[in-house]
Design a protein around this motif. Structure first.
Motif, PDB file in Angstrom:
ATOM      1  N   ASN A 143     -13.578   0.704  -6.727  1.00 11.96           N
ATOM      2  CA  ASN A 143     -14.380   1.636  -7.516  1.00 11.96           C
ATOM      3  C   ASN A 143     -14.380   1.256  -8.985  1.00 11.96           C
ATOM      4  O   ASN A 143     -15.417   1.300  -9.660  1.00 11.96           O
ATOM      5  N   GLU A 144     -13.223   0.848  -9.474  1.00  8.59           N
ATOM      6  CA  GLU A 144     -13.128   0.419 -10.872  1.00  8.59           C
ATOM      7  C   GLU A 144     -14.100  -0.737 -11.101  1.00  8.59           C
ATOM      8  O   GLU A 144     -14.859  -0.765 -12.068  1.00  8.59           O
ATOM      9  N   HIS A 169      -0.270   1.100 -10.785  1.00  9.67           N
ATOM     10  CA  HIS A 169      -1.626   1.005 -11.343  1.00  9.67           C
ATOM     11  C   HIS A 169      -2.269   2.344 -11.622  1.00  9.67           C
ATOM     12  O   HIS A 169      -3.027   2.504 -12.575  1.00  9.67           O
ATOM     13  N   TYR A 170      -1.977   3.310 -10.768  1.00  5.12           N
ATOM     14  CA  TYR A 170      -2.630   4.613 -10.935  1.00  5.12           C
ATOM     15  C   TYR A 170      -2.310   5.219 -12.301  1.00  5.12           C
ATOM     16  O   TYR A 170      -3.137   5.891 -12.908  1.00  5.12           O
ATOM     17  N   MET A 213       0.818  -1.208   0.000  1.00  5.48           N
ATOM     18  CA  MET A 213       0.000   0.000   0.000  1.00  5.48           C
ATOM     19  C   MET A 213       0.852   1.257   0.000  1.00  5.48           C
ATOM     20  O   MET A 213       0.512   2.248  -0.645  1.00  5.48           O
ATOM     21  N   ASP A 259      -9.422   2.401  -5.005  1.00  5.74           N
ATOM     22  CA  ASP A 259      -9.304   2.586  -6.456  1.00  5.74           C
ATOM     23  C   ASP A 259      -9.765   1.355  -7.226  1.00  5.74           C
ATOM     24  O   ASP A 259     -10.548   1.442  -8.171  1.00  5.74           O
ATOM     25  N   TYR A 260      -9.269   0.204  -6.827  1.00  4.20           N
ATOM     26  CA  TYR A 260      -9.620  -1.015  -7.546  1.00  4.20           C
ATOM     27  C   TYR A 260     -11.101  -1.340  -7.376  1.00  4.20           C
ATOM     28  O   TYR A 260     -11.772  -1.743  -8.317  1.00  4.20           O
ATOM     29  N   ARG A 301      -4.591   3.875 -14.898  1.00  4.35           N
ATOM     30  CA  ARG A 301      -5.966   4.351 -14.869  1.00  4.35           C
ATOM     31  C   ARG A 301      -6.152   5.689 -15.548  1.00  4.35           C
ATOM     32  O   ARG A 301      -7.127   5.918 -16.217  1.00  4.35           O
ATOM     33  N   TYR A 302      -5.230   6.595 -15.324  1.00  4.18           N
ATOM     34  CA  TYR A 302      -5.503   7.959 -15.792  1.00  4.18           C
ATOM     35  C   TYR A 302      -4.521   8.456 -16.838  1.00  4.18           C
ATOM     36  O   TYR A 302      -4.893   8.888 -17.912  1.00  4.18           O
ATOM     37  N   TYR A 323       2.064   1.730  -3.549  1.00  2.32           N
ATOM     38  CA  TYR A 323       0.966   2.208  -4.389  1.00  2.32           C
ATOM     39  C   TYR A 323       0.684   3.682  -4.122  1.00  2.32           C
ATOM     40  O   TYR A 323       0.547   4.489  -5.046  1.00  2.32           O
ATOM     41  N   LYS A 370     -17.820   0.098 -11.115  1.00  2.00           N
ATOM     42  CA  LYS A 370     -18.311   0.760 -12.311  1.00  2.00           C
ATOM     43  C   LYS A 370     -18.516  -0.203 -13.463  1.00  2.00           C
ATOM     44  O   LYS A 370     -19.372   0.021 -14.296  1.00  2.00           O
ATOM     45  N   GLN A 373      -7.102  -0.176  -2.383  1.00  2.00           N
ATOM     46  CA  GLN A 373      -8.350  -0.942  -2.340  1.00  2.00           C
ATOM     47  C   GLN A 373      -9.502  -0.125  -2.906  1.00  2.00           C
ATOM     48  O   GLN A 373     -10.316  -0.629  -3.680  1.00  2.00           O
TER      49      GLN A 373
END
Lengths: 713, 194
Positions: free
Chosen positions: B137-138, A107-108, A40, B134-135, A111-112, A43, B141, B132
């Motif tokens: 929420n993904e 990962h972030y 965590m 972020d994943y 996503r964006y 991340y 959706k 947690q």
């Protein structure tokens, strides 16, 4: 979100680098692990660095650094042949793990940042790195090594097929699920080499098939191999080991005496029978599954003959059952272990679907065929009874008994209402067998249906009497009414069709008659189930038509109009677009064209118009104009699933009411047990029902122990 | 006490006698806090405010008294301590629970739509369990089994973040009574990530 410290790129990256170094250590064999906290933190570090305000928004830099993190050193180069292949496979596996973990940290970005800039996602970046740094350099050597190994196998040497498969999977995966790398870099060479090895074309084909074991193993082959593997591995005792493949071949060759001898022998050995019964079970399962597969294949190549296929399968399964039951009683002296093996084997393949039709439906259709008029002309009464007996036994293996019941009920209804049942005694006989096996609740509705018809006949007699005594009430047509008790029969849609005057009058008269006798009952008319004999005056001769009530109503419209359009028919009959096309089709586009359609196309549309075809003729004086059935499968399945939801709810509430507080797993177990007589509930479905009951405040989760539930009065 | 009331009326709506959404916006701007900031939610919690977007006099009094503030400045200064207080374990569960109830705006409403849940999760759990949230929420959706989330699922997710090892889920057992949506989430994560 409060004040947040801003990370400088070097600072944040130093932290990430530690994580990456640890990851590489793990891949090299260190026993360390990442715990949740570490993950965590990594991340969140990336997240923070990407969401800081410019100029501290480091998304681009992090993306580049991600790529740089993959430095796969090809120590592979120095190795050769099989050793090189093993190293390649290992490096690839490691690389994939590294990609997976790094992608999770970063990962972030995925996503964006990546979406915004239309860049390749992290996964792809990782794989591309491997391809550029390693694959390009070694694929040619790898290909040679693989061909070398294949050559060894042809020469009769044992090879490591799993290794080959893993290597070839790399070829496929690197191509990122496009087969071109595999085909160009490997397959082409292989095929070339193969051509050189063999001269005859036939051998080439055989070779392809053989090699297909480790190129793209069919799951069937793998399965059989595995089963055989299991057979050899399952037991420790050397003595049994030799016998094991023996048991298999004894079964295969139907050597009953030898099997009996073997049974007597191993009966004396402690737990000696277990491996034998396991082989027995696997053997039956394999044969049963093969039958199912045959049926599936036949069905897909002969899409039209659905009904015939199902019957064949059920018959074959019954034969299989008879055969192996003999083994259990004769060779294995009725030993429970072998009964159990057989039961478990049958439970496996008796619950498979063939061509979209579940085993429950297949069995119901099979019953229908036997019980229908003309269904089993070749069998005498005794043989029919025997078959029915066997069918009921098969039902024990089917988990969706409620589904069978519903299909059976629907088909029983058709047999009874359209007078298609061959023999009343057989109908009652199978019901009593079902009752014995599954309990009274299972058959109560069906029994009600059979009784209803008998009562209906009695009512009909008194109705006829009533008409005889009151001539003024006579409706001018011969009317027969079957009064059914709603609860017993499947649910039917009733639509508000406009009846022709004669029929309407008949309905009125019957209603008066019935209401006089039963003041507290309400009649709902289901015209869709009715049939009608109607006289049609064609030019050449009058012909009696046997049609459904709906068809008759449509035909009668032409007594008052010569020509009617589709919309006009719809208005006058008050039928909907759900029913009308099918009905008109049966009268104008089928075997007997009672109506002529304009335009004379094969399907009915809303722009068509219809006329009475007075030129129609047939050599018979009475014909049946069939109306094809609507497929009821979907509705049956829907209805059963809906009932299941209620059944599960009821079971949960019942259990919780008596236990007051119960743990989740216990609750599920008891639920499954209570319901198992009728069906095998899906665990997820039970969970969902529990959650709904919590929402509706029947139950609540205990605060101290979230795995316990309490009943709320 | 008087000063607290006085402060209340400076934001309250004349006719309704309550601070309404407009009033809250002004309060937020005076406090120099964005009105979507989690600290406003914490303030509401402290006040035990019942209706989202509104503060009654009673609630205001209770909240400000316990924060020992009777001016906007004191309120601003009280925020960091309030944050700390909320983050302390027994309080946080209560706050987390409260956050859900606070968003049930209709009478008899028992669940919240996916879109709002995602925002709420981000707000309330984002700083604790970034990954947690972020994943999850993904996942919320893209899945179609659930259009709304209820309290049991909401609380379940918090337990999940606290107890389950992420992202390997090595100690997650779908045969326990975890809400079904979490079983599906874990399944999805495992499938996506191989």
């Amino acid at each position: 979100m409060g004040e947040r410290k801003t990370f400088e790129l070097e600072q944040g990256w130093e932290y990430m680098q530690k994580g990456i170094t640890k990851l590489k250590g793990i891949l090299d064999g260190s026993l360390e692990q990442f715990n949740s906290e570490e993950y965590m933190m990594l991340y969140t570090t990336i997240y923070n660095m990407c969401t800081q305000k410019p100029p501290n928004d480091y998304s681009q830099q992090l993306y580049d650094k991600y790529r740089e993190a993959f430095q796969v050193l090809p120590s592979i180069r120095e190795k050769h042949n099989e050793f090189m292949l093993r190293e390649l496979v290992k490096r690839w596996a490691n690389h994939k793990i590294m990609v997976r973990w790094l992608s999770r940290f970063f990962h972030y970005l995925d996503r964006y940042f990546i979406a915004r800039r239309s860049l390749p996602p992290l996964n792809e970046v990782g794989l591309t790195c491997f391809r550029d740094l390693v694959y390009q350099k070694v694929n040619s050597k790898a290909k040679d090594a693989v061909l070398d190994v294949i050559g060894k196998e042809r020469d009769g040497e044992q090879i490591d097929r799993a290794l080959l498969k893993n290597v070839l999977d790399i070829f496929v995966e690197i191509g990122m699920s496009q087969m071109d790398l595999y085909e160009d870099d490997f397959e082409a060479h292989m095929l070339q080499g193969t051509g050189a090895y063999y001269s005859a074309e036939e051998c080439l084909k055989r070779e392809r098939e053989r090699v297909s074991h480790y190129l793209h193993s069919s799951s069937e082959t793998k399965l059989v191999e595995k089963v055989q593997h299991e057979l050899l591995v399952v037991h420790v005792n050397q003595l049994l080991e030799k016998e094991h493949s023996g048991v298999h071949s004894l079964l295969r060759d139907d050597k009953l005496d030898d099997l009996s001898r073997m049974f007597r022998l191993y009966h004396k050995v402690t737990r000696g029978l277990e491996p034998v019964s396991n082989v027995f079970k696997q053997h039956i399962t394999a044969e049963g599954t093969a039958l199912v597969q045959q049926a599936e294949d036949a069905a897909s190549s002969q899409a039209a003959n659905g009904g015939v296929q199902e019957q064949v399968l059920i018959r074959k399964i019954i034969e299989l059952h008879d055969k192996y039951m003999t083994y259990v009683t004769d060779c294995f002296q009725n030993h429970t272990l072998f009964h159990k093996a057989m039961k478990e084997a049958f439970e496996i393949f008796c619950n498979k679907t063939v061509a979209g039709s579940s085993s429950a439906e297949q069995l119901a259709t099979f019953c229908d065929t036997i019980l229908r008029k003309g269904g089993s002309d070749k069998l005498n009464d005794e043989a029919i009874e025997e078959t029915l007996e066997k069918v009921v036994k098969l039902l024990a293996y089917i988990s969706d008994k409620d589904l069978f019941a519903e299909f059976y009920r629907k088909k029983l209804a058709r047999r009874l209402l359209f007078d298609r049942s061959a023999n009343d005694e057989h109908e009652r006989s199978i019901l009593s067998k079902l009752k014995q096996q599954c309990g009274g609740q299972f058959t109560s509705k069906m029994e009600g249906m059979v009784t209803d018809l008998q009562l209906a006949k009695e009512y009909q007699s008194s109705f006829d009497e009533y008409l005889g005594n009151n001539p003024s009430t006579r409706p001018g047509i011969d009317l027969q009414v079957s009064v059914l008790t709603t609860g017993y029969w499947p649910s039917y849609k009733s639509s508000d069709i406009n009846l022709p005057a004669e029929m309407a009058r008949g309905v009125e008269v019957f209603k008066e008659f019935y209401d006089n006798k039963n003041k507290h009952r309400k009649l709902t008319w289901i015209y869709s189930l009715g049939s009608c004999h109607i006289n049609a005056k064609f030019d050449q001769k009058p012909i009696e038509l046997i049609v459904t009530t709906y068809q008759a109503c449509l035909l009668m419209l032409f007594n008052t109009s010569d020509k009617l359009s589709y919309p006009e028919i719809m208005t006058q009959s008050n039928l909907s677009n759900d029913d009308l096309p099918r009905l008109l089709h049966s009268l104008s586009c089928g075997k007997y064209k009672i109506l002529s359609k304009e335009p004379n196309t094969k399907t009915v549309t809303q722009n068509d118009s219809f006329e009475f075809n007075h030129k129609f003729n047939d050599r018979m004086r009475r014909i049946k104009v069939p109306l094809p059935l609507v497929d009821e499968r979907k509705k049956v399945v829907e209805d059963v699933y809906k009932d299941r939801r209620y059944a599960i709810d009821a079971a949960i509430v019942r259990i919780m009411k008596s236990r007051k507080v119960l743990g989740y797993q216990q609750l599920v177990m008891e639920c499954v047990e209570q319901l198992s007589r009728m069906f095998k509930p899906d665990i997820k479905a039970i969970k969902k029902r529990i959650e709904d009951l919590i929402s509706q405040e029947y139950l609540e989760r205990e605060k101290e122990n979230p795995n316990m539930f309490r009943y709320l009065a | 006490m008087e000063r607290i009331d006085y402060l209340f009326y400076s934001y309250a709506n004349r006719s309704s006698g309550m601070i309404d959404p407009e009033g809250i916006e002004i309060l937020c701007s005076d406090m120099e806090v964005d009105h979507m900031d989690v600290r406003i939610l914490m303030l509401a919690w402290k006040m035990r405010a019942e209706k989202q977007g509104y503060f009654t006099l009673e609630e205001w009094r209770q909240g400000l008294k316990s924060l020992r503030s009777d001016t906007v400045n004191k309120l601003i200064k009280a925020l960091p301590d309030l944050e700390k207080e909320v983050k302390r374990p027994p309080n946080f569960v209560d706050f987390y629970n409260y956050a859900f109830r606070y968003c049930l705006t209709e009478e008899k409403q028992k669940s919240i739509d996916i879109e709002s849940i995602c925002q709420l999760l981000d707000l309330v759990l984002g700083s604790h369990f970034r990954a947690q949230v972020d994943y999850f929420n993904e996942y919320l959706k893209i899945q179609s089994d659930y259009k709304v989330i209820n309290m049991d699922q909401w609380m379940g997710f918090y337990r999940f973040c606290n107890e389950i090892s992420f992202p390997d889920f090595s100690n997650y057992d779908p045969e326990l009574a975890w809400p079904l949506i979490l079983d599906n989430f874990v399944e999805w994560m495992r499938a996506e990530r191989t």
